[in-house]
Write an enzyme that holds these catalytic residues in place. Structure first.
Site, short mmCIF file in Angstrom:
data_model
loop_
_atom_site.label_atom_id
_atom_site.label_comp_id
_atom_site.label_asym_id
_atom_site.label_seq_id
_atom_site.Cartn_x
_atom_site.Cartn_y
_atom_site.Cartn_z
N TYR A 162 0.64 -1.07 -0.24
CA TYR A 162 0.15 0.17 -0.01
C TYR A 162 0.77 1.23 -0.47
O TYR A 162 -0.05 2.01 0.05
CB TYR A 162 -1.09 -0.27 1.32
CG TYR A 162 -1.94 -1.41 1.15
CD1 TYR A 162 -2.07 -1.99 -0.12
CD2 TYR A 162 -2.71 -1.67 2.21
CE1 TYR A 162 -3.34 -3.20 0.40
CE2 TYR A 162 -3.65 -2.37 2.98
CZ TYR A 162 -3.77 -2.70 1.54
OH TYR A 162 -4.44 -4.28 1.54
N HIS A 218 0.62 -11.90 2.21
CA HIS A 218 -0.03 -10.70 0.75
C HIS A 218 -1.13 -11.57 -0.16
O HIS A 218 -2.12 -11.43 -0.27
CB HIS A 218 0.40 -9.87 0.70
CG HIS A 218 -0.98 -8.25 0.46
ND1 HIS A 218 -0.16 -7.67 0.73
CD2 HIS A 218 -1.71 -8.26 0.37
CE1 HIS A 218 -1.62 -6.45 0.23
NE2 HIS A 218 -2.28 -7.39 0.39
#
Length: 285
Positions: free
Chosen positions: A48, A106
Site C-alpha cells: 500500500y 499478502h
C-alpha cells in the site's frame, strides 16, 4: 470494542480501519481520524506504500501501543525467507513500532513458503504477535497450514454480505484460523448501499445499510476492516455495537449470499498482474 481470541490466545478487535488505496500523503490524516473515532485495529500492507503514514499517526497521537492492533502484510517482491525477514524489519521501522500485532503473507504467489518461515521466526523472536495469510484460496491454504509449525491465526479474504465465505470458513476452522474481510462493504458493488433487505432491517434500528452489513459480519465472527477517507463515514461504520440483530434478520441476510467474489485469486491473469505490481504502482519507481 468487541474482540475475538486468535488460535494463539491473542485478542483482536472485530472491527478495524483499512488503508488500502489511501494515498501515502493522506494516510497519516486518515489514521489519525480513525483512531480519534475509536478504531484500534489498523490494517496496512507493504504494497500500500503507506506504512510510514500509519506509523507517523501512531507516534503523533501518543496512544499507548498496547491499546492498538497493527496489521501489515509481506508483498510478493519481498517473498522468500531472507528478503521477507529484511522487509519485516523495514516494516517495523516504517511503522515506528517494536512489534507488529498481525503479519500476513499478502498473496499466494512467489516463494510464500519462505516468507512464512521468516514470519514464523519473527513470531518466535517477539517481533510479531500473530501470523497468517491473505488472499489464499482453499487448496493453497490447507497445503501451507499442514506444512508449517505455526498455524495461520487469520486468513484475510474478500468477504461481505453477498459473498459470506461459508465454505472457506469451514476449511479454516480445524486450524483455529479466523476470517478477516477485506472489502466488507463489497466496495459499494451490487447496490449494497441501496439493498432493500438491508434497508428494511436498518429501518428497525435507525441504522444504515453499511452498519447492518458490518454488524452482520462481526456477529458472524468475521473481522471487518472498512475503509473511508471521510471521518463522518468512519464514525458511522464504527457505530455498530449498540444494537442486536435478530435471528430473523440474520436469516434474511444469509439469503443475500451469492458466493460470487469480485476478485478471483486463482486467475492466472491476476497472478501475472500482481507479480508485476511493483513495476506499475510503486511510487518510488
Amino acid at each position: 470494542m468487541k474482540t475475538i481470541t486468535l488460535n494463539n490466545g491473542i485478542e483482536m478487535p472485530t472491527l478495524g480501519y483499512g488503508v488500502f488505496q489511501v494515498s501515502p500523503k493522506e494516510c497519516e490524516r486518515c489514521v489519525t481520524d480513525a483512531i480519534h473515532t475509536g478504531y484500534r485495529l489498523i490494517d496496512t500492507a507493504q504494497a500500500y506504500y503507506n506504512e510510514e503514514g500509519v506509523g507517523n499517526a501512531i507516534v503523533r497521537l501518543g496512544v499507548p501501543r498496547k491499546e492498538l492492533f497493527i496489521t501489515t502484510k509481506v508483498w510478493i517482491s519481498n517473498a522468500g525467507e531472507e528478503k521477507a525477514a529484511r522487509s519485516i524489519d523495514e516494516s517495523l521501522r516504517k511503522l515506528r513500532t517494536d512489534y507488529i500485532d498481525l503479519l500476513l503473507v499478502h498473496q499466494p504467489f512467489g516463494d510464500y513458503y519462505g516468507t512464512y518461515r521468516a514470519m514464523q521466526k519473527a513470531y518466535q523472536e517477539g517481533k510479531v504477535r500473530a501470523i497468517g495469510l491473505s488472499n489464499f484460496y482453499g487448496a493453497r491454504f490447507v497445503d501451507l497450514a499442514e506444512n508449517m509449525e505455526v498455524k495461520p491465526a487469520v486468513l484475510q479474504v474478500e468477504a461481505h454480505v453477498f459473498a459470506q465465505q461459508t465454505a472457506m470458513r469451514e476449511t479454516i476452522a480445524p486450524y483455529g484460523t479466523r476470517l478477516m474481510a477485506w472489502g466488507p462493504l463489497a466496495q459499494g458493488a451490487d447496490n449494497l448501499f441501496k439493498d432493500e433487505t438491508l434497508r428494511g432491517i436498518g429501518a428497525k434500528y435507525g441504522k444504515s445499510n453499511a452498519q447492518i452489513a458490518l454488524k452482520f459480519l462481526t456477529d458472524e465472527g468475521i473481522i471487518a476492516i472498512p475503509k473511508s477517507v471521510h471521518k463522518e463515514r468512519m464514525k458511522e461504520n464504527f457505530e455498530i455495537f449498540d444494537f442486536e440483530l435478530t435471528e430473523e434478520d440474520r436469516k434474511a441476510i444469509h439469503r443475500l449470499d451469492t458466493g460470487k467474489l469480485k476478485v478471483d485469486h486463482n486467475d492466472p491473469v491476476l497472478a501475472k498482474f500482481l507479480l508485476d505490481y511493483d513495476k506499475n504502482f510503486n511510487p518510488d519507481n
